[in-house]
Motif scaffolding. Structure first.
Motif, short mmCIF file in Angstrom:
data_model
loop_
_atom_site.label_atom_id
_atom_site.label_comp_id
_atom_site.label_asym_id
_atom_site.label_seq_id
_atom_site.Cartn_x
_atom_site.Cartn_y
_atom_site.Cartn_z
N VAL A 1 -20.86 -5.19 12.31
CA VAL A 1 -20.35 -4.63 10.22
C VAL A 1 -21.14 -5.04 10.17
O VAL A 1 -22.19 -4.65 8.77
CB VAL A 1 -19.05 -5.51 10.51
N ILE A 2 -21.71 -6.29 9.70
CA ILE A 2 -23.13 -6.79 9.45
C ILE A 2 -24.39 -6.28 8.87
O ILE A 2 -24.92 -5.90 7.93
CB ILE A 2 -22.79 -8.42 9.06
N GLU A 3 -25.00 -6.58 10.16
CA GLU A 3 -25.81 -5.57 10.16
C GLU A 3 -26.02 -3.75 10.18
O GLU A 3 -26.78 -3.94 9.75
CB GLU A 3 -26.19 -5.95 12.20
N LEU A 4 -24.99 -3.32 10.80
CA LEU A 4 -24.66 -2.10 10.64
C LEU A 4 -24.66 -1.43 9.37
O LEU A 4 -25.75 -0.47 8.56
CB LEU A 4 -23.56 -1.57 10.79
N TYR A 5 -24.35 -2.95 8.02
CA TYR A 5 -23.68 -2.46 7.04
C TYR A 5 -24.97 -3.46 5.86
O TYR A 5 -25.16 -2.69 4.91
CB TYR A 5 -22.69 -2.66 6.03
N SER A 6 -25.79 -4.15 7.03
CA SER A 6 -27.29 -5.08 6.14
C SER A 6 -25.84 -6.18 4.81
O SER A 6 -26.40 -6.12 3.78
CB SER A 6 -27.78 -4.20 5.31
N LEU A 7 -25.06 -6.30 5.17
CA LEU A 7 -23.96 -6.78 4.43
C LEU A 7 -24.20 -8.12 3.74
O LEU A 7 -23.74 -8.96 2.71
CB LEU A 7 -22.57 -7.04 5.02
N ALA A 8 -25.52 -8.70 4.64
CA ALA A 8 -26.10 -10.17 4.29
C ALA A 8 -27.38 -9.80 3.84
O ALA A 8 -27.68 -11.10 3.43
CB ALA A 8 -26.24 -10.74 5.52
N LYS A 9 -27.59 -8.93 2.84
CA LYS A 9 -29.23 -9.04 2.27
C LYS A 9 -28.67 -8.51 1.01
O LYS A 9 -27.29 -8.21 0.32
CB LYS A 9 -29.42 -7.77 3.36
N THR B 1 -0.04 -7.18 11.12
CA THR B 1 -1.50 -7.39 10.45
C THR B 1 -2.04 -8.32 10.20
O THR B 1 -0.14 -9.23 9.04
CB THR B 1 -1.24 -6.18 9.63
N THR B 2 -2.86 -9.11 10.52
CA THR B 2 -3.22 -10.36 9.42
C THR B 2 -4.73 -10.47 9.24
O THR B 2 -5.56 -9.50 9.66
CB THR B 2 -3.83 -11.16 10.84
N TRP B 3 -5.10 -10.36 8.04
CA TRP B 3 -5.93 -10.76 7.17
C TRP B 3 -6.90 -12.25 7.72
O TRP B 3 -6.12 -12.58 6.69
CB TRP B 3 -6.24 -10.35 5.68
N ARG B 4 -7.54 -11.79 7.69
CA ARG B 4 -8.79 -13.08 7.92
C ARG B 4 -9.80 -13.39 7.38
O ARG B 4 -10.69 -12.16 7.58
CB ARG B 4 -8.98 -13.58 9.60
N PHE B 5 -10.51 -14.45 6.88
CA PHE B 5 -11.70 -14.70 6.77
C PHE B 5 -12.56 -14.93 7.97
O PHE B 5 -12.51 -15.18 8.54
CB PHE B 5 -11.59 -16.16 5.56
N VAL B 6 -13.47 -14.10 7.20
CA VAL B 6 -14.48 -14.68 8.59
C VAL B 6 -16.05 -14.99 7.93
O VAL B 6 -16.00 -15.93 8.68
CB VAL B 6 -15.49 -12.95 9.08
N THR B 7 -16.45 -14.51 6.92
CA THR B 7 -17.74 -15.02 6.37
C THR B 7 -17.71 -14.77 4.79
O THR B 7 -17.88 -13.59 4.50
CB THR B 7 -19.15 -15.33 7.59
N ILE B 8 -18.50 -16.22 4.36
CA ILE B 8 -19.70 -15.38 2.67
C ILE B 8 -20.99 -14.59 3.41
O ILE B 8 -21.26 -14.90 3.76
CB ILE B 8 -19.92 -17.28 1.92
N LEU B 9 -20.96 -13.96 2.57
CA LEU B 9 -22.17 -13.11 3.18
C LEU B 9 -23.40 -13.26 1.85
O LEU B 9 -24.43 -13.50 1.62
CB LEU B 9 -21.78 -12.06 2.37
N ASP B 10 -22.17 -13.58 0.63
CA ASP B 10 -23.64 -13.91 -0.52
C ASP B 10 -23.04 -14.76 -1.46
O ASP B 10 -22.16 -14.32 -1.78
CB ASP B 10 -24.25 -13.00 -0.95
#
Length: 110
Positions: A102-110, A60-69
């Motif tokens: 996932v970002i779009e589905l959960y509105s994580l970037a808002k 299992t690898t945990w990887r950084f994807v993005t800064i959301l806010d």
């Protein structure tokens, strides 16, 4: 030095992946930095890929994807608060899904 609240998205990569699902983690951390540019670099340096053997004998690898806010705090804290976690939730899915979905589905970037 300023204190920021940083919302981050991490992705779990499991090999082999017998269930075919996908898990992400949304986490909020407190980070000290002089500028947002320094903050972003500090976050990328902190969240390097972390791989370990999982319960099924795979990897299992945990990887950084993005800064959301990023939010600058006006409060002051005593002691070392760098990368203290103030919120986290896992987002498991039974099917493969991309980070952008996932970002779009959960509105994580808002």
């Amino acid at each position: 030095m300023k204190i920021y609240s940083v919302k981050i998205l991490l992705e779990s990569i499991v090999v082999p992946n017998p269930n075919g699902g996908k898990t992400f983690e949304e986490t909020i951390r407190l980070v000290k930095a002089f500028t947002k540019e320094e903050l972003e670099q500090k976050v990328r340096n902190y969240f390097v890929d972390e791989t370990y053997e999982n319960a099924l004998g795979g990897q299992t690898t945990w990887r950084f994807v993005t800064i959301l806010d990023i939010f600058e705090l006006i409060d002051d804290f005593a002691g070392d608060i760098d990368f203290k976690e103030v919120y986290s939730r896992f987002l498991p899915f039974e099917q493969l899904i991309t980070a952008n979905e996932v970002i779009e589905l959960y509105s994580l970037a808002k």
